[in-house]
Design a protein around this motif. Sequence first.
Motif, PDB file in Angstrom:
ATOM      1  N   ALA A 118       0.856  -1.186   0.000  1.00  0.00           N
ATOM      2  CA  ALA A 118       0.000   0.000   0.000  1.00  0.00           C
ATOM      3  C   ALA A 118       0.892   1.236   0.000  1.00  0.00           C
ATOM      4  N   ILE A 119       0.348   2.319  -0.469  1.00  0.00           N
ATOM      5  CA  ILE A 119       1.087   3.584  -0.464  1.00  0.00           C
ATOM      6  C   ILE A 119       0.780   4.314   0.840  1.00  0.00           C
ATOM      7  N   MET A 132       9.347   8.370  -0.933  1.00  0.00           N
ATOM      8  CA  MET A 132       8.454   7.790   0.073  1.00  0.00           C
ATOM      9  C   MET A 132       9.316   7.317   1.244  1.00  0.00           C
ATOM     10  N   TRP A 133       9.063   7.834   2.428  1.00  0.00           N
ATOM     11  CA  TRP A 133       9.907   7.494   3.565  1.00  0.00           C
ATOM     12  C   TRP A 133       9.423   6.247   4.281  1.00  0.00           C
ATOM     13  N   ASP A 134       8.259   5.752   3.911  1.00  0.00           N
ATOM     14  CA  ASP A 134       7.756   4.534   4.542  1.00  0.00           C
ATOM     15  C   ASP A 134       6.808   3.863   3.568  1.00  0.00           C
ATOM     16  N   GLN A 135       6.844   2.573   3.553  1.00  0.00           N
ATOM     17  CA  GLN A 135       5.847   1.837   2.788  1.00  0.00           C
ATOM     18  C   GLN A 135       5.141   0.905   3.745  1.00  0.00           C
ATOM     19  N   TYR A 136       3.918   0.663   3.452  1.00  0.00           N
ATOM     20  CA  TYR A 136       3.046  -0.091   4.337  1.00  0.00           C
ATOM     21  C   TYR A 136       2.542  -1.311   3.596  1.00  0.00           C
ATOM     22  N   GLU A 137       2.455  -2.439   4.272  1.00  0.00           N
ATOM     23  CA  GLU A 137       1.861  -3.630   3.690  1.00  0.00           C
ATOM     24  C   GLU A 137       0.638  -3.990   4.503  1.00  0.00           C
ATOM     25  N   HIS A 138      -0.463  -4.177   3.815  1.00  0.00           N
ATOM     26  CA  HIS A 138      -1.749  -4.451   4.475  1.00  0.00           C
ATOM     27  C   HIS A 138      -1.947  -5.951   4.623  1.00  0.00           C
ATOM     28  N   PRO A 139      -2.061  -6.463   5.863  1.00  0.00           N
ATOM     29  CA  PRO A 139      -2.315  -7.901   6.026  1.00  0.00           C
ATOM     30  C   PRO A 139      -3.739  -8.223   5.614  1.00  0.00           C
ATOM     31  N   CYS A 140      -3.901  -9.286   4.857  1.00  0.00           N
ATOM     32  CA  CYS A 140      -5.227  -9.691   4.385  1.00  0.00           C
ATOM     33  C   CYS A 140      -5.473 -11.138   4.802  1.00  0.00           C
ATOM     34  N   ASP A 141      -6.629 -11.402   5.334  1.00  0.00           N
ATOM     35  CA  ASP A 141      -7.008 -12.753   5.694  1.00  0.00           C
ATOM     36  C   ASP A 141      -8.178 -13.174   4.817  1.00  0.00           C
TER      37      ASP A 141
END
Length: 92
Positions: free
Chosen positions: A17-18, A79-88
Amino acid sequence: MYDKAKLIWNNTKRLPAIYNNFEITRVSFSRQKHVREFHRRITEQEPFGVFTTRWGDGLVRYFTVSIFMEPEEVDFERMWDQYEHPCDFSVY
């Protein structure tokens, strides 16, 4: 960008995710007919991905950018941070 998302998903079962708490974008990009249609379909047509799987704005932005922009049009270096969205998806 799609290849990166696929690699992350295959290795971690997470989606990139951004991080968009601070973002610079052109409004004209979001107003393009095909971008508006994409957003309409993920919110107003089945399977209602935004609502049924809790896709947040960062995840939707990542997929919007990866589908409708060329990689060289996106400045990920700043971009100083990248985010990963956990999906179940085990409930489906």
